[in-house]
Design a protein around this motif. Structure first.
Motif, PDB file in Angstrom:
ATOM      1  N   HIS A 191       0.837  -1.210   0.000  1.00 17.25           N
ATOM      2  CA  HIS A 191       0.000   0.000   0.000  1.00 17.25           C
ATOM      3  C   HIS A 191       0.868   1.255   0.000  1.00 17.25           C
ATOM      4  O   HIS A 191       0.602   2.208  -0.741  1.00 17.25           O
ATOM      5  CB  HIS A 191      -0.911  -0.014   1.227  1.00 17.25           C
ATOM      6  CG  HIS A 191      -1.685   1.242   1.413  1.00 17.25           C
ATOM      7  ND1 HIS A 191      -2.736   1.588   0.613  1.00 17.25           N
ATOM      8  CD2 HIS A 191      -1.538   2.243   2.311  1.00 17.25           C
ATOM      9  CE1 HIS A 191      -3.212   2.752   1.021  1.00 17.25           C
ATOM     10  NE2 HIS A 191      -2.492   3.176   2.043  1.00 17.25           N
ATOM     11  N   MET A 192       1.911   1.260   0.828  1.00 18.64           N
ATOM     12  CA  MET A 192       2.789   2.427   0.896  1.00 18.64           C
ATOM     13  C   MET A 192       3.606   2.594  -0.382  1.00 18.64           C
ATOM     14  O   MET A 192       3.997   3.707  -0.729  1.00 18.64           O
ATOM     15  CB  MET A 192       3.728   2.306   2.098  1.00 18.64           C
ATOM     16  CG  MET A 192       3.013   2.352   3.430  1.00 18.64           C
ATOM     17  SD  MET A 192       2.103   3.875   3.688  1.00 18.64           S
ATOM     18  CE  MET A 192       3.434   5.018   3.878  1.00 18.64           C
ATOM     19  N   ALA A 193       3.863   1.505  -1.105  1.00 23.86           N
ATOM     20  CA  ALA A 193       4.608   1.575  -2.362  1.00 23.86           C
ATOM     21  C   ALA A 193       3.728   2.047  -3.518  1.00 23.86           C
ATOM     22  O   ALA A 193       4.244   2.345  -4.589  1.00 23.86           O
ATOM     23  CB  ALA A 193       5.207   0.213  -2.694  1.00 23.86           C
ATOM     24  N   GLY A 194       2.433   2.093  -3.297  1.00 18.37           N
ATOM     25  CA  GLY A 194       1.539   2.594  -4.335  1.00 18.37           C
ATOM     26  C   GLY A 194       0.930   1.516  -5.205  1.00 18.37           C
ATOM     27  O   GLY A 194       0.291   1.820  -6.209  1.00 18.37           O
ATOM     28  N   VAL A 195       1.101   0.266  -4.837  1.00 14.90           N
ATOM     29  CA  VAL A 195       0.513  -0.823  -5.610  1.00 14.90           C
ATOM     30  C   VAL A 195      -0.998  -0.801  -5.397  1.00 14.90           C
ATOM     31  O   VAL A 195      -1.472  -0.734  -4.274  1.00 14.90           O
ATOM     32  CB  VAL A 195       1.097  -2.182  -5.170  1.00 14.90           C
ATOM     33  CG1 VAL A 195       0.392  -3.329  -5.859  1.00 14.90           C
ATOM     34  CG2 VAL A 195       2.583  -2.208  -5.450  1.00 14.90           C
ATOM     35  N   GLY A 196      -1.734  -0.838  -6.482  1.00 18.00           N
ATOM     36  CA  GLY A 196      -3.185  -0.841  -6.391  1.00 18.00           C
ATOM     37  C   GLY A 196      -3.808   0.531  -6.301  1.00 18.00           C
ATOM     38  O   GLY A 196      -5.025   0.655  -6.195  1.00 18.00           O
ATOM     39  N   ALA A 197      -3.020   1.586  -6.343  1.00 22.65           N
ATOM     40  CA  ALA A 197      -3.566   2.935  -6.212  1.00 22.65           C
ATOM     41  C   ALA A 197      -4.120   3.460  -7.527  1.00 22.65           C
ATOM     42  O   ALA A 197      -4.951   4.359  -7.523  1.00 22.65           O
ATOM     43  CB  ALA A 197      -2.490   3.886  -5.704  1.00 22.65           C
ATOM     44  N   GLY A 198      -3.710   2.912  -8.651  1.00 24.86           N
ATOM     45  CA  GLY A 198      -4.121   3.457  -9.931  1.00 24.86           C
ATOM     46  C   GLY A 198      -5.158   2.627 -10.666  1.00 24.86           C
ATOM     47  O   GLY A 198      -5.221   2.671 -11.881  1.00 24.86           O
ATOM     48  N   TRP A 199      -5.967   1.879  -9.938  1.00 25.40           N
ATOM     49  CA  TRP A 199      -6.992   1.074 -10.598  1.00 25.40           C
ATOM     50  C   TRP A 199      -8.196   1.945 -10.878  1.00 25.40           C
ATOM     51  O   TRP A 199      -8.974   2.288 -10.004  1.00 25.40           O
ATOM     52  CB  TRP A 199      -7.408  -0.089  -9.732  1.00 25.40           C
ATOM     53  CG  TRP A 199      -6.326  -1.093  -9.506  1.00 25.40           C
ATOM     54  CD1 TRP A 199      -5.149  -1.213 -10.184  1.00 25.40           C
ATOM     55  CD2 TRP A 199      -6.315  -2.118  -8.536  1.00 25.40           C
ATOM     56  NE1 TRP A 199      -4.417  -2.235  -9.694  1.00 25.40           N
ATOM     57  CE2 TRP A 199      -5.107  -2.823  -8.682  1.00 25.40           C
ATOM     58  CE3 TRP A 199      -7.211  -2.533  -7.558  1.00 25.40           C
ATOM     59  CZ2 TRP A 199      -4.773  -3.898  -7.880  1.00 25.40           C
ATOM     60  CZ3 TRP A 199      -6.871  -3.592  -6.775  1.00 25.40           C
ATOM     61  CH2 TRP A 199      -5.672  -4.261  -6.950  1.00 25.40           C
ATOM     62  N   ARG A 200      -8.371   2.310 -12.137  1.00 25.88           N
ATOM     63  CA  ARG A 200      -9.515   3.128 -12.544  1.00 25.88           C
ATOM     64  C   ARG A 200     -10.128   2.542 -13.786  1.00 25.88           C
ATOM     65  O   ARG A 200      -9.452   1.973 -14.637  1.00 25.88           O
ATOM     66  CB  ARG A 200      -9.069   4.556 -12.840  1.00 25.88           C
ATOM     67  CG  ARG A 200      -8.622   5.292 -11.638  1.00 25.88           C
ATOM     68  CD  ARG A 200      -8.392   6.757 -11.981  1.00 25.88           C
ATOM     69  NE  ARG A 200      -7.543   7.313 -10.958  1.00 25.88           N
ATOM     70  CZ  ARG A 200      -6.479   8.041 -11.184  1.00 25.88           C
ATOM     71  NH1 ARG A 200      -6.125   8.318 -12.404  1.00 25.88           N
ATOM     72  NH2 ARG A 200      -5.762   8.505 -10.179  1.00 25.88           N
ATOM     73  N   TYR A 201     -11.408   2.736 -13.907  1.00 25.73           N
ATOM     74  CA  TYR A 201     -12.107   2.298 -15.110  1.00 25.73           C
ATOM     75  C   TYR A 201     -11.972   3.400 -16.145  1.00 25.73           C
ATOM     76  O   TYR A 201     -12.288   4.555 -15.885  1.00 25.73           O
ATOM     77  CB  TYR A 201     -13.575   2.031 -14.807  1.00 25.73           C
ATOM     78  CG  TYR A 201     -14.377   1.703 -16.031  1.00 25.73           C
ATOM     79  CD1 TYR A 201     -14.227   0.486 -16.669  1.00 25.73           C
ATOM     80  CD2 TYR A 201     -15.281   2.616 -16.568  1.00 25.73           C
ATOM     81  CE1 TYR A 201     -14.941   0.174 -17.793  1.00 25.73           C
ATOM     82  CE2 TYR A 201     -16.008   2.322 -17.690  1.00 25.73           C
ATOM     83  CZ  TYR A 201     -15.836   1.092 -18.307  1.00 25.73           C
ATOM     84  OH  TYR A 201     -16.542   0.783 -19.428  1.00 25.73           O
ATOM     85  N   ARG A 202     -11.491   3.043 -17.305  1.00 20.88           N
ATOM     86  CA  ARG A 202     -11.342   4.030 -18.367  1.00 20.88           C
ATOM     87  C   ARG A 202     -12.430   3.791 -19.404  1.00 20.88           C
ATOM     88  O   ARG A 202     -12.393   2.839 -20.150  1.00 20.88           O
ATOM     89  CB  ARG A 202      -9.973   3.903 -19.029  1.00 20.88           C
ATOM     90  CG  ARG A 202      -8.859   4.242 -18.068  1.00 20.88           C
ATOM     91  CD  ARG A 202      -7.534   4.154 -18.765  1.00 20.88           C
ATOM     92  NE  ARG A 202      -6.479   4.292 -17.799  1.00 20.88           N
ATOM     93  CZ  ARG A 202      -5.515   5.182 -17.892  1.00 20.88           C
ATOM     94  NH1 ARG A 202      -5.469   5.996 -18.912  1.00 20.88           N
ATOM     95  NH2 ARG A 202      -4.579   5.246 -16.963  1.00 20.88           N
ATOM     96  N   GLY A 203     -13.374   4.675 -19.410  1.00 23.49           N
ATOM     97  CA  GLY A 203     -14.479   4.564 -20.362  1.00 23.49           C
ATOM     98  C   GLY A 203     -14.225   5.389 -21.607  1.00 23.49           C
ATOM     99  O   GLY A 203     -13.157   5.982 -21.803  1.00 23.49           O
ATOM    100  N   ARG A 204     -15.210   5.417 -22.464  1.00 22.75           N
ATOM    101  CA  ARG A 204     -15.086   6.229 -23.677  1.00 22.75           C
ATOM    102  C   ARG A 204     -15.203   7.695 -23.349  1.00 22.75           C
ATOM    103  O   ARG A 204     -15.892   8.099 -22.437  1.00 22.75           O
ATOM    104  CB  ARG A 204     -16.196   5.863 -24.667  1.00 22.75           C
ATOM    105  CG  ARG A 204     -16.028   4.524 -25.273  1.00 22.75           C
ATOM    106  CD  ARG A 204     -17.082   4.329 -26.307  1.00 22.75           C
ATOM    107  NE  ARG A 204     -16.861   3.090 -27.019  1.00 22.75           N
ATOM    108  CZ  ARG A 204     -17.649   2.659 -27.950  1.00 22.75           C
ATOM    109  NH1 ARG A 204     -18.731   3.335 -28.275  1.00 22.75           N
ATOM    110  NH2 ARG A 204     -17.373   1.530 -28.579  1.00 22.75           N
ATOM    111  N   ARG A 205     -14.553   8.480 -24.175  1.00 26.10           N
ATOM    112  CA  ARG A 205     -14.657   9.933 -23.990  1.00 26.10           C
ATOM    113  C   ARG A 205     -15.453  10.539 -25.098  1.00 26.10           C
ATOM    114  O   ARG A 205     -15.500  10.173 -26.172  1.00 26.10           O
ATOM    115  CB  ARG A 205     -13.277  10.548 -23.979  1.00 26.10           C
ATOM    116  CG  ARG A 205     -12.527  10.141 -22.735  1.00 26.10           C
ATOM    117  CD  ARG A 205     -11.242  10.900 -22.680  1.00 26.10           C
ATOM    118  NE  ARG A 205     -10.505  10.442 -21.512  1.00 26.10           N
ATOM    119  CZ  ARG A 205      -9.590  11.150 -20.949  1.00 26.10           C
ATOM    120  NH1 ARG A 205      -9.275  12.329 -21.395  1.00 26.10           N
ATOM    121  NH2 ARG A 205      -8.947  10.686 -19.900  1.00 26.10           N
TER     122      ARG A 205
END
Length: 57
Positions: A43-57
């Motif tokens: 968690h402190m290393a930043g693993v799993g912090a950037g999980w986002r759903y990228r939809g259409r724009r």
């Protein structure tokens, strides 16, 4: 998210240690604390912090 997993593992390890619950060799309070430390380090290393759903724009 991994910080919450680490906190939950620490709490379970505390309950096992405080209650003097006899467990097998794999499910000991020390092993749970080490798993909690691993989750906290990830968690402190930043693993799993950037999980986002990228939809259409």
């Amino acid at each position: 998210m991994l910080g919450l997993v680490g906190a939950a593992l620490f709490f379970i390890a505390f309950l096992i240690n405080a209650g003097n619950i006899g467990t097998n060799d794999v499910f000991t309070s020390t092993n749970l604390m080490l798993l909690g430390l691993t989750a906290l380090a990830l968690h402190m290393a930043g693993v799993g912090a950037g999980w986002r759903y990228r939809g259409r724009r």
